[in-house]
Motif scaffolding. Structure first.
Motif, PDB file in Angstrom:
ATOM      1  N   ILE A  19      17.712  27.383  26.693  1.00  0.00           N
ATOM      2  CA  ILE A  19      17.686  26.403  27.783  1.00  0.00           C
ATOM      3  C   ILE A  19      16.569  26.742  28.758  1.00  0.00           C
ATOM      4  N   LEU A  20      16.442  28.016  29.094  1.00  0.00           N
ATOM      5  CA  LEU A  20      15.384  28.432  30.020  1.00  0.00           C
ATOM      6  C   LEU A  20      14.014  28.075  29.476  1.00  0.00           C
ATOM      7  N   GLY A  21      13.816  28.241  28.174  1.00  0.00           N
ATOM      8  CA  GLY A  21      12.485  28.026  27.607  1.00  0.00           C
ATOM      9  C   GLY A  21      12.198  26.627  27.123  1.00  0.00           C
ATOM     10  N   VAL A  22      13.203  25.959  26.550  1.00  0.00           N
ATOM     11  CA  VAL A  22      12.953  24.697  25.853  1.00  0.00           C
ATOM     12  C   VAL A  22      13.923  23.597  26.308  1.00  0.00           C
ATOM     13  N   GLY A  23      14.681  23.865  27.363  1.00  0.00           N
ATOM     14  CA  GLY A  23      15.751  22.965  27.777  1.00  0.00           C
ATOM     15  C   GLY A  23      15.313  21.603  28.271  1.00  0.00           C
ATOM     16  N   GLY A  24      14.065  21.450  28.652  1.00  0.00           N
ATOM     17  CA  GLY A  24      13.551  20.129  29.021  1.00  0.00           C
ATOM     18  C   GLY A  24      12.904  19.417  27.855  1.00  0.00           C
ATOM     19  N   THR A  25      12.396  20.173  26.901  1.00  0.00           N
ATOM     20  CA  THR A  25      11.739  19.596  25.720  1.00  0.00           C
ATOM     21  C   THR A  25      12.760  19.135  24.684  1.00  0.00           C
TER      22      THR A  25
END
Length: 226
Positions: A19-25
């Protein structure tokens, strides 16, 4: 670039890294009808909460809830020891990861960057490089590393080769989904100004967005594409 991706695996050493790294993508990919699976590689708690199975189950319950918010699917977890991946033979990690990637037929892989301060992240990156190395018949066509709040920024300060993003995904329309997903990780969230607080996560996305002229963005390092 996202239109090139079809079947995506997000590899996370610990519950919440994804979530921290890819949570918007992730929700952008899901909206495009792409399949996004998440593999959490360690048990997520055995070092921090020794011999506490209840916490372990809580964390993976949170992982399921968080990824349900985004539309991603959490694969059956692997039980490598949290914070001790460096004690496991490199070949054993390579084999376990390679089996998941091969069985899933993924064309796109996201993994933590090698240059942050968390040794588990470093170890998992190295095994991903082995499992995804180009060879005849390799299905992985796109390999990217991602930034993790509370780990990557310290790697930038303390390592000779800092995280060096060369791909930025605009998450201005999905930042709230990212934060809503992260808030499901009650065992991992902290109060501001900790980097795993909602406000700090938003600030980080704003910082990377402002670098490329958007309101919010997630940064990645493209290792290769073909």
């Amino acid at each position: 670039m996202l239109e090139l991706f079809n079947k995506i695996l997000v590899i996370a050493a610990h519950p919440d890294d994804e979530i921290l790294g890819v949570g918007g993508t992730i929700p952008k990919l899901v909206q495009m009808k792409k399949q996004v699976d998440v593999l959490i590689f360690t048990d997520g708690s055995s070092t921090q909460y020794f011999d506490n199975n209840a916490i372990l189950e809580d964390k993976f319950g949170e992982a399921k809830e968080a990824n349900d918010v985004l539309g991603s699917n959490v694969l059956p977890r692997l039980d490598f020891p949290d914070m001790r991946l460096d004690t496991i033979a490199h070949v054993d990690k390579n084999i376990a990861l390679g089996k998941v990637i091969s069985a899933g037929g993924y064309d796109t892989i996201f993994v933590q960057d090698r240059n942050d301060i968390n040794k588990d992240h470093n170890e998992l990156y190295e095994s991903t490089m082995v499992a995804c190395r180009p060879y005849p018949g390799q299905k992985v066509k796109h390999l990217l590393s991602y930034y993790v709040n509370s780990s990557s920024e310290w790697g930038n300060l303390l390592k000779k080769a800092p995280f060096n993003p060369n791909v930025f995904i605009d998450i201005s329309e999905t930042i709230d989904s990212k934060l809503s997903a992260m808030e499901k990780y009650k065992t991992e969230m902290r109060d501001y100004p900790h980097p795993r607080s909602s406000e700090a996560i938003r600030n980080s996305a704003k910082y990377f967005g402002n670098m490329v002229g958007t309101e919010y963005a997630e940064p990645f390092h493209l290792v290769y594409t073909k």
